[in-house]
Design a protein around this motif. Structure first.
Motif, PDB file in Angstrom:
ATOM      1  N   ILE A  52       0.795  -1.357   0.139  1.00  0.00           N
ATOM      2  CA  ILE A  52      -0.180  -0.071  -0.133  1.00  0.00           C
ATOM      3  C   ILE A  52       0.945   1.174   0.099  1.00  0.00           C
ATOM      4  N   VAL A  54       0.613   5.509   0.365  1.00  0.00           N
ATOM      5  CA  VAL A  54      -0.182   6.523   0.929  1.00  0.00           C
ATOM      6  C   VAL A  54       0.309   7.853   0.462  1.00  0.00           C
ATOM      7  N   THR A  78      -1.281  -0.962  -3.863  1.00  0.00           N
ATOM      8  CA  THR A  78      -2.392  -0.096  -4.245  1.00  0.00           C
ATOM      9  C   THR A  78      -2.291   1.281  -3.509  1.00  0.00           C
ATOM     10  N   VAL A  80      -3.355   4.754  -1.958  1.00  0.00           N
ATOM     11  CA  VAL A  80      -4.504   5.402  -1.203  1.00  0.00           C
ATOM     12  C   VAL A  80      -4.142   6.869  -0.796  1.00  0.00           C
ATOM     13  N   LEU A  91     -12.665   7.290  -2.093  1.00  0.00           N
ATOM     14  CA  LEU A  91     -12.485   5.965  -1.490  1.00  0.00           C
ATOM     15  C   LEU A  91     -13.095   4.868  -1.999  1.00  0.00           C
ATOM     16  N   GLN A  94     -11.070   3.922  -4.907  1.00  0.00           N
ATOM     17  CA  GLN A  94      -9.713   3.221  -4.669  1.00  0.00           C
ATOM     18  C   GLN A  94     -10.017   1.756  -4.172  1.00  0.00           C
TER      19      GLN A  94
END
Length: 108
Positions: A52, A54, A78, A80, A91, A94
């Motif tokens: 992930i 961010v 992924t 975010v 969101l 996502q």
């Protein structure tokens, strides 16, 4: 399987995550985003241990077209994004991109 979270952004943005225990981060000063953000994001995307990523939503505008495309089409890791008015729709998109289905899809 990728299991780490990486945070990319300004010192103010990354500090809270670092205090919460996130060990992978790329700090890019606000006045250097045009030059360094692409490199930071590309490096994190290539790290096989990261699952992930961010970032602050506003930082996406500093990415070059090719890196932004890489981020938007990446399944693992992924991306975010937080802040910047992404809201519930952001969101939802996502989550849909990450798992491939819309969990909130209404049956009509």
């Amino acid at each position: 399987m990728s299991q780490e979270i990486a945070v990319i952004g300004s010192p103010d943005f990354t500090t809270g995550f670092r205090l919460a225990g996130v060990r992978k981060f790329e700090t890019v000063a606000d006045d250097e985003k045009d030059e360094q953000l692409d490199e930071a994001v590309s490096g994190v995307l290539e790290d096989e241990n990261v699952g992930i990523v961010v970032m602050h939503d506003d930082d996406l505008e500093y990415l070059s077209r090719s890196v932004r495309n890489d981020v938007e089409t990446s399944i693992e890791p992924t991306l975010v994004t937080l802040g910047g008015g992404a809201g519930a729709g952001g969101l939802r998109d996502q989550i849909k991109r990450a798992i491939g289905i819309d969990l909130m899809e209404e049956d009509n």
